[in-house]
Design a protein around this motif. Structure first.
Motif: not given
Length: 369
Positions: A154-155, A161, A240, A272, A285-286, A289-290, A293, A295, A298
């Motif tokens: 993901v990303g 990616k 993404g 990610l 972003q981290a 995304f956390k 989903t 994650v 990284i």
């Protein structure tokens, strides 16, 4: 044992470029070196990659710390405030910086450190201690030893990616694994073709459908195909579109459900991909995304392209997510498994070598007396 003592064995000059893999392999095959010597050479080469890949960050950090020490000779509150600015500028992360400087204040008081130059090694040691907390977070990849391993990638667009997927496919193919790719980013123009180019380049099959297809349908076909063909690892590309978290969450949830119909325990990893050159934006972003989903690790791409390598510390300390791979260059083998020891050495090698030089000079002066 202090951090500088731990890394003295890694000391090397930047000019001491390691021998090629081909030459070392030939020597191993010819019986000129032992397997232990070959493995030791591999570790030295990995250290060298980290040292070279973190050169921009190391040079900037060294320059800023030296300037700080020259400006502030005495350990006082002005010094700590200036140190906070240096660390924040290195993308260590605000919360991590506050935690670090508070511990340094206590350490200086406890050991009665009054000169800033005497605090240099302690700064490094405390940064390492902070990284090594949450030791239960493994930076090792979860690979299913019996059956298919499914890795969801993901990303956001543009972070590297697809390139990371290609390099991971190369890495595991070189290790003897049968790898396949799933082109689940069906909405971004050119994403499917880009993944196919990487598949052709590293010699692995890519399961894909037409642009605009349902990503979950692509994943279902890919997992079934991977099982039938006896694949060891399936890397699944995803869209993404973080700007619409609701849609992204629903899409990833649907993808997981269809994968689990075929492999109930999958995905084994959700990686990610973040662009290290974007600094605090990568941290944001981290966090985002956390929220959508689970994650598990990284991949920090383009770490060699930034002077702010402290982002690694911020990600683990502030988000509780381990960094599992880092991008240290543009070559196929420059996406390396993250190694905390090599990371620390790569970031602080010059300071460690400076300390060695000073100790050697002091020892020589002592002997002369």
């Amino acid at each position: 044992m202090g951090i500088f003592d731990r890394f003295r064995r890694k000391k090397k000059t930047e000019e001491a470029k390691p021998a090629s893999l081909e030459s070392q392999t030939d020597m191993l095959d010819d019986g000129l070196i032992s397997l232990d010597e070959f493995e030791e050479w591999e570790q030295e080469q990995l250290s060298y990659k980290f040292e070279q890949g973190l050169k921009k960050s190391r040079d900037k950090f060294q320059q800023d710390i030296n300037a700080l020490m020259a400006r502030y000779r005495t350990v006082d509150e002005d010094f700590f405030e200036a140190l906070e600015e240096v660390l924040i500028s290195a993308d260590v992360g605000f919360n991590t910086v506050m935690e670090l400087t508070e511990e340094l204040r206590k350490e200086a008081q406890l050991k009665n450190i009054t000169e800033t130059s005497d605090l240099k090694e302690t700064i490094v040691e405390k940064m390492v201690e902070i990284y090594e907390r949450n030791g239960d977070l493994s930076d090792e990849m979860t690979i299913n030893s019996d059956g298919l391993t499914v890795v969801l990638m993901v990303g956001v667009n543009g972070v590297g990616k697809t390139t990371s997927i290609g390099k991971l496919a190369h890495k595991y193919t070189q290790e003897g694994k049968k790898v396949m790719l799933a082109a689940g980013d069906t909405f971004r123009a050119g994403a499917i073709n880009q993944l196919q180019v990487w598949g052709d380049r590293v010699g692995v099959d890519v399961i894909k459908q037409a642009e605009g297809s349902d990503p979950a349908a692509v994943m279902y076909d890919a997992v079934n195909a991977a099982k039938k063909r006896g694949a060891d690892i399936l890397f699944c590309d995803t869209a993404g579109r973080l700007q619409n978290k609701g849609n992204l969450m629903n899409e990833l949830s649907k993808i997981k459900r269809v994968i689990q119909k075929v492999v109930p325990e999958a995905p084994h990893e959700v990686l990610l991909v973040l662009d290290a050159t974007t600094g605090q934006n990568a941290l944001s972003q981290a966090k985002a995304f956390k929220e959508v989903t689970d994650v598990s690790g990284i991949i920090l791409s383009k770490l060699d392209g930034t002077a702010k390598g402290g982002i690694v510390l911020a990600i683990k300390n502030e988000l509780g997510i381990p960094v599992k791979f880092v991008g240290l260059g543009e070559q196929l083998d420059d996406l390396q498994p993250f190694d905390a020891e090599n990371y620390v050495y790569g970031l602080f090698a010059d300071m460690i070598q400076e300390s060695d030089t000073l100790e050697e000079k002091l020892e020589e002066d002592k002997n002369d007396d």
